[in-house]
Design a protein around this motif. Structure first.
Motif, PDB file in Angstrom:
ATOM      1  N   ARG A 420     138.511  93.179  36.552  1.00  0.00           N
ATOM      2  CA  ARG A 420     138.617  94.514  36.551  1.00  0.00           C
ATOM      3  C   ARG A 420     137.497  95.110  37.068  1.00  0.00           C
ATOM      4  O   ARG A 420     136.449  94.793  37.045  1.00  0.00           O
ATOM      5  N   GLY A 421     137.803  96.327  37.481  1.00  0.00           N
ATOM      6  CA  GLY A 421     136.762  97.160  38.305  1.00  0.00           C
ATOM      7  C   GLY A 421     135.554  97.587  37.200  1.00  0.00           C
ATOM      8  O   GLY A 421     134.337  97.418  37.651  1.00  0.00           O
ATOM      9  N   ASP A 426     130.176  96.698  35.205  1.00  0.00           N
ATOM     10  CA  ASP A 426     128.911  96.413  34.047  1.00  0.00           C
ATOM     11  C   ASP A 426     128.161  95.133  34.492  1.00  0.00           C
ATOM     12  O   ASP A 426     127.072  95.127  34.377  1.00  0.00           O
ATOM     13  N   ALA A 427     128.980  93.986  35.092  1.00  0.00           N
ATOM     14  CA  ALA A 427     128.484  92.733  35.325  1.00  0.00           C
ATOM     15  C   ALA A 427     127.290  93.023  36.573  1.00  0.00           C
ATOM     16  O   ALA A 427     126.146  92.367  36.350  1.00  0.00           O
ATOM     17  N   LEU A 428     127.459  94.057  37.660  1.00  0.00           N
ATOM     18  CA  LEU A 428     126.548  94.094  38.555  1.00  0.00           C
ATOM     19  C   LEU A 428     125.376  95.354  38.406  1.00  0.00           C
ATOM     20  O   LEU A 428     124.336  95.355  39.005  1.00  0.00           O
ATOM     21  N   GLY A 429     125.971  96.045  37.059  1.00  0.00           N
ATOM     22  CA  GLY A 429     125.115  97.345  36.951  1.00  0.00           C
ATOM     23  C   GLY A 429     125.050  98.304  37.727  1.00  0.00           C
ATOM     24  O   GLY A 429     123.991  98.949  38.223  1.00  0.00           O
ATOM     25  N   GLU A 457     133.131  83.211  40.135  1.00  0.00           N
ATOM     26  CA  GLU A 457     132.869  82.954  41.517  1.00  0.00           C
ATOM     27  C   GLU A 457     132.928  84.508  42.166  1.00  0.00           C
ATOM     28  O   GLU A 457     132.166  84.880  42.992  1.00  0.00           O
ATOM     29  N   ALA A 458     133.905  85.305  41.582  1.00  0.00           N
ATOM     30  CA  ALA A 458     134.028  86.652  42.060  1.00  0.00           C
ATOM     31  C   ALA A 458     132.907  87.491  41.891  1.00  0.00           C
ATOM     32  O   ALA A 458     132.329  88.012  42.916  1.00  0.00           O
ATOM     33  N   VAL A 459     132.327  87.309  40.594  1.00  0.00           N
ATOM     34  CA  VAL A 459     130.845  88.266  40.283  1.00  0.00           C
ATOM     35  C   VAL A 459     129.943  87.627  41.201  1.00  0.00           C
ATOM     36  O   VAL A 459     129.216  88.574  41.649  1.00  0.00           O
ATOM     37  N   ASP A 460     129.762  86.200  41.276  1.00  0.00           N
ATOM     38  CA  ASP A 460     128.573  85.754  42.281  1.00  0.00           C
ATOM     39  C   ASP A 460     128.739  86.252  43.500  1.00  0.00           C
ATOM     40  O   ASP A 460     127.790  86.650  44.428  1.00  0.00           O
ATOM     41  N   HIS A 461     130.062  86.207  44.048  1.00  0.00           N
ATOM     42  CA  HIS A 461     130.479  86.669  45.528  1.00  0.00           C
ATOM     43  C   HIS A 461     129.978  88.287  45.843  1.00  0.00           C
ATOM     44  O   HIS A 461     129.185  88.596  46.599  1.00  0.00           O
TER      45      HIS A 461
END
Length: 475
Positions: A420-421, A426-429, A457-461
């Motif tokens: 989710r957006g 939150d994950a990327l700050g 993988e989505a967060v890393d990308h």
């Protein structure tokens, strides 16, 4: 249908037994022509409201006033399978009523209880001769909308207007500008949706209706194009419409049996404004190049250009359909067709396409990704200038490659978000905003291309995309 429980004519005969009432207009005409119809028009020589309510009770159907000014009522069968419009006699007798109608083929009556047709103007003979003839010289002056009904009946019923009727219609055509435009559109949509819309459009032009209803279409005449076209913009537009009609009738001829079936089902879907999706596509064909006159230019050496005609065409299409009082859904649909009709052609030069490029095409064209692909094919088939055979072959190859993904996308077969957006922010700050939207779009493209398959993988990308942007910004 059979039996009084389902046949609207049988229901009307039972409910109005003994009342002075006649079957009139299109219902009689279509019965004579052998055309199936579930719509009835009844002229009533008494209390119209009482007759309508009696039919409504007998059929357990909805009843409501259709026109307070003219005293007309409508009865709609359960499930919308049929309707009956009841109106008072237009005069003292049924003959008086028929004398006030538009064309002789619509001025035939039958006693509701049964009996021989009442045909004071020779409509039955005109039907046999496939002739469209006005009831009286005053027919168009009394209601200018009838000018549009001439091409509509001609192309819907394959009737040929006789010369005097054409001339009388032409005298009143300019008054179409003063008619409520939603009424004009109701006739225009029947012309465009007819089996032979080009015949109807040709008659509209001949009697001056096009100049009153679609002056922008008239403005395409004589606008010459580049050497890759063999027709001016007006005739090219009609050729595109003809190709669109051919695709609608038999999409399998170009796209194969599997895709052809899916395309036929899609184009037959009810859309808006009492159109099918196929007829909405026809409107897209009619208006896709509508802004070419205002965008035409010539470069050194005489090369003709129409820069920005897609974007301006979208705006002008919307303005035209707004003037005609159509729904917002149709305005947005036709505008999107004009805006995106060049995209598939541009991709021809980038083959072979990556999955990302396919995704980009589908995402940009949504929600007309299937429709505009078909329009682009019709547009290409109608362009027969220099090197046309080679260009058509390449365009068709790509269209066949994209139509399967487009149909799948239309059916909802597209990536479900891996994250989710708010979770990604939150994950990327990062803050919620345009940047987050861009990252979500990039993740959808990467997922469609098979580059990411899990949340991690989505967060890393997304993090790599941000890092790359930062490096570029630093120079």
């Amino acid at each position: 249908m059979s039996g009084a429980s389902g046949d609207p004519l049988a229901l009307a005969r039972d409910a109005l037994r003994g009342a002075p009432a006649w079957l009139v207009g299109g219902a009689v005409r279509d019965r004579i022509l052998g055309r199936a119809t579930n719509d009835l028009d009844l002229a009533v020589g008494g209390d119209v409201e009482a007759a309508a309510r009696a039919l409504g009770r007998a059929a357990r159907a909805a009843v409501f006033p259709l026109s307070e000014a003219f005293g007309a009522w409508r009865v709609v069968g359960r499930g919308g399978g049929w309707q009956a419009d009841l109106a008072p006699l237009g005069g003292e007798t049924i003959a008086d009523d028929l004398a006030q109608r538009d064309f002789t083929v619509n001025a035939i009556a039958e006693p509701l209880a049964g009996g021989e047709p009442i045909d004071p103007t020779g409509g039955v003979a005109d039907l046999a001769a496939r002739r469209l003839r006005m009831v009286a010289p005053s027919a168009f002056a009394s209601d200018p909308l009838r000018v549009m009904r001439l091409p509509r009946f001609a192309c819907e019923l394959a009737l040929e207007p006789e010369p005097g009727t054409r001339a009388a219609a032409a005298k009143e055509a300019a008054r179409l500008r003063d008619v409520a435009q939603e009424r004009v559109f109701a006739e225009l949509r029947r012309v465009i949706g007819a089996p032979d819309p080009l015949h109807g459009l040709g008659l509209m032009q001949e009697i001056g209706a096009t100049a009153a209803v679609l002056p922008e279409l008239e403005a395409l005449r004589g606008v010459e194009q580049s050497r890759y076209h063999h027709l001016d913009v007006h005739d090219h537009t009609l050729a595109v419409l003809a190709e669109t009609v051919a695709i609608e009738r038999d999409p399998a001829a170009l796209f194969g049996a599997d895709h052809g079936t899916a395309l036929s089902e899609l184009l037959a879907q009810p859309f808006s404004d009492e159109l099918t999706r196929g007829t909405a596509l026809r409107f897209g064909a009619l208006l896709h190049d509508i802004a070419k006159p205002q965008t035409r230019g010539e470069l050194e050496g005489g090369r003709v250009t129409f820069f920005d005609h897609d974007r301006q065409g979208a705006e002008l299409s919307r303005a035209i359909l707004t003037r005609l009082r159509t729904s917002e859904r149709l305005r947005a649909h036709v505008a999107a067709l004009a805006l995106h009709h060049l995209r598939l052609g541009f991709l021809v030069h980038e083959r072979p396409l990556s999955r990302r490029q396919v995704h980009g095409y589908l995402r940009r064209c949504q929600p007309v990704e299937v429709d505009v692909s078909l329009l682009s094919v019709a547009d290409r088939l109608a362009t027969r200038g220099r090197k046309s055979e080679e260009a058509i072959a390449k365009h068709l190859d790509l269209a066949r490659e994209l139509i399967g993904p487009a149909l799948a996308w239309e059916a909802g077969d597209r990536p479900s978000p891996l994250i989710r957006g708010d979770e990604l922010a939150d994950a990327l700050g990062i803050a919620r905003g345009p940047l987050l939207g861009e990252l979500l779009g990039e993740l959808e493209a990467a997922q469609y291309a098979g580059e990411v398959a899990t949340r991690e993988e989505a967060v890393d990308h997304a993090r790599r995309v941000l890092d790359e942007r930062a490096r570029v910004a630093e120079g």
